[in-house]
Design a protein around this motif. Structure first.
Motif, short mmCIF file in Angstrom:
data_model
loop_
_atom_site.label_atom_id
_atom_site.label_comp_id
_atom_site.label_asym_id
_atom_site.label_seq_id
_atom_site.Cartn_x
_atom_site.Cartn_y
_atom_site.Cartn_z
N TRP A 1 18.87 6.83 79.91
CA TRP A 1 20.33 6.84 80.52
C TRP A 1 21.32 5.35 81.06
N SER A 2 19.89 4.46 80.83
CA SER A 2 20.36 2.93 81.64
C SER A 2 21.00 2.24 80.82
N SER A 3 21.17 2.25 79.84
CA SER A 3 21.19 1.59 78.70
C SER A 3 22.55 2.79 78.26
N GLY A 4 23.47 3.36 78.97
CA GLY A 4 24.50 3.98 78.62
C GLY A 4 24.64 5.22 77.95
N GLY A 5 23.27 5.39 77.17
CA GLY A 5 22.95 7.04 76.66
C GLY A 5 22.91 8.02 77.55
N LYS A 6 22.73 9.42 77.01
CA LYS A 6 22.41 10.62 77.51
C LYS A 6 22.07 11.79 77.11
N LEU A 7 20.62 11.92 77.02
CA LEU A 7 19.80 13.18 77.21
C LEU A 7 20.86 14.50 77.29
N GLU A 8 20.14 15.51 76.43
CA GLU A 8 20.82 16.90 77.20
C GLU A 8 19.63 17.14 76.69
N LEU A 9 19.03 16.93 78.24
CA LEU A 9 17.92 17.97 78.30
C LEU A 9 18.13 19.44 78.91
N SER A 10 19.23 20.15 77.89
CA SER A 10 19.30 21.50 78.63
C SER A 10 18.43 21.71 77.04
N LYS A 11 18.66 21.07 76.17
CA LYS A 11 18.88 20.98 74.97
C LYS A 11 16.79 20.68 74.26
N CYS A 12 16.20 19.89 75.07
CA CYS A 12 15.38 19.13 74.74
C CYS A 12 14.42 20.60 74.35
N GLY A 13 12.80 20.08 74.37
CA GLY A 13 12.16 20.94 73.96
C GLY A 13 10.91 20.26 73.58
N TYR A 14 9.34 21.55 73.81
CA TYR A 14 7.67 20.34 73.95
C TYR A 14 7.24 21.49 73.47
N HIS A 15 6.25 21.09 72.80
CA HIS A 15 4.58 21.70 72.39
C HIS A 15 4.17 21.03 72.60
N ALA A 16 2.75 21.56 73.34
CA ALA A 16 1.81 21.65 73.90
C ALA A 16 0.39 22.31 73.06
N ILE A 17 -0.10 20.57 72.39
CA ILE A 17 -1.43 21.74 71.94
C ILE A 17 -2.82 21.43 72.64
N ASP A 18 -4.00 22.47 73.25
CA ASP A 18 -5.28 22.39 73.49
C ASP A 18 -5.85 23.37 72.29
N TYR A 19 -7.37 23.34 73.04
CA TYR A 19 -7.97 24.04 72.43
C TYR A 19 -9.02 24.51 73.48
N ASP A 20 -9.63 25.87 73.37
CA ASP A 20 -10.67 26.52 73.84
C ASP A 20 -12.08 26.87 73.05
N PHE A 21 -12.85 26.45 73.42
CA PHE A 21 -14.98 26.68 72.63
C PHE A 21 -14.94 28.02 72.87
#
Length: 368
Positions: free
Chosen positions: A310-330
């Motif tokens: 944003w500070s450089s003039g760009g913009k993120l469409e946060l509503s279209k962003c997503g994430y993957h999180a991976i962790d493990y169980d033993f």
């Protein structure tokens, strides 16, 4: 003869390419091979004429560079609208293509092409940017995705990928930032001046089947127009330079993900992987990192990238962003199993300090 050619060129500088009849084919014919039906003498004469016209073009471009002069015809830019979705004519679903003059595109494309090759040779670019960089391909981005996942499976360390969706990348570039990044990469100041002046004084007209529109719009203080636009030969390189600087700043503050060999002799740290305007924030932990800590680290890295863009003039469409999180169980025998978690969400602040909810993807959801 040079004077006469200059007079012919000058008489056409105020007219558009549509009215003059000039198009890319007229430039390409200067580089074509001589027709086989010509005699040796006619071939020599043909080549001599080609070299003479090319020399005239080069002379005029060098004149513009040396004296920082912008031809009036360079300031006329045609805009074409193409579908993002076939049949959808809504204004926000149309892609704007900027059509610059062929010789101007060659002029800028050559200078920025030299700069990107020089940057690769001198290793002044962030290693995470793969778009518009010679010798790098989109398949390498997929390969790095596999390596990150394999490293996580082998070490059982948690990791997260936050996928960013930038809005109107080329159309939001600040020209002042373009000039600074270009100078840093060794582009001559006179070329930078011509580039900035042309975009500042350019008049944009709409091109349809009926021809160019009579009215135009241009940059002004009250309604500034940013960006070089899609269609310009140096736009990919421009964004590569800017995003590389942003990646470097992000790396200095972000958590990132560290890859080490078993003996600890080699260590690699990744924070951002991008292909043009598509980028991924990479966050990783170690054997002591909990899932909650991983999410907070990922959230901080994603928020940092949003603020930088944003500070450089760009913009993120946060509503279209997503994430993957991976962790493990033993289990009781120490066997690691990738843990399934129901879809959840985090909140990031946009430029207006409004919290936007971003949903996660489960381990069974594919990434695109």
């Amino acid at each position: 003869r040079h004077t006469r050619y200059w007079r012919d060129w000058s008489s056409d500088v105020c007219s558009s390419d549509l009215s003059s009849g000039r198009h890319l084919g007229h430039y390409k014919v200067l580089l074509t091979t001589t027709p086989s039906i010509l005699t040796e003498e006619e071939k020599d004469e043909w080549i001599a004429k080609q070299e003479y016209i090319i020399a005239c073009h080069v002379m005029m471009i060098n004149y513009c560079t040396r004296y920082r002069y912008v031809l009036q015809r360079w300031k006329e830019v045609a805009n074409m609208m193409i579908y993002k979705e076939q049949g959808n004519v809504k204004i926000h679903r149309l892609r704007i293509i900027h059509l610059y003059k062929a010789d101007l595109s060659l002029y800028w494309g050559e200078h920025w092409r030299r700069a990107i090759h020089r940057a690769v040779q001198n290793k002044t670019l962030h290693q995470g940017q793969y778009g518009g960089v010679p010798g790098r391909e989109c398949t390498s981005v997929c390969y790095l995705e596999e390596l990150r996942f394999d490293f996580s499976k082998i070490t059982r360390y948690p990791m997260a990928n936050f996928d960013n969706d930038a809005a109107a990348c080329y159309n939001r570039i600040l020209i002042a930032l373009v000039s600074l990044c270009g100078r840093k990469q060794g582009i001559h100041r006179d070329v930078i001046f011509v580039h900035a002046t042309t975009l500042k004084e350019a008049k944009f007209k709409l091109k349809t089947k009926a021809g160019l529109s009579d009215t135009s719009y241009s940059h002004c203080t009250a309604f500034p127009i940013h960006g070089s636009g899609q269609g310009l030969t140096n736009s990919p390189t421009i964004w590569c330079f800017i995003s590389s600087e942003l990646f470097d700043v992000h790396s200095s503050k972000a958590n990132g993900m560290v890859f080490t060999t078993p003996d600890g002799s080699l260590l690699i740290r990744l924070n951002m992987i991008g292909f043009v305007d598509d980028s991924t924030c990479i966050t990783g932990g170690d054997e002591f990192t909990t899932y909650e800590q991983l999410i907070e680290m990922m959230k901080a890295d994603a928020q940092l990238w949003h603020d930088l863009l944003w500070s450089s003039g760009g913009k993120l469409e946060l509503s279209k962003c997503g994430y993957h999180a991976i962790d493990y169980d033993f289990d009781d025998y120490g066997v690691a199993i990738m843990r399934y978690r129901s879809p959840e969400s985090i909140k990031l602040r946009d430029h207006a300090a409004t919290e936007v909810e971003i949903c996660s993807k489960t381990i069974f959801t594919t990434r695109k």
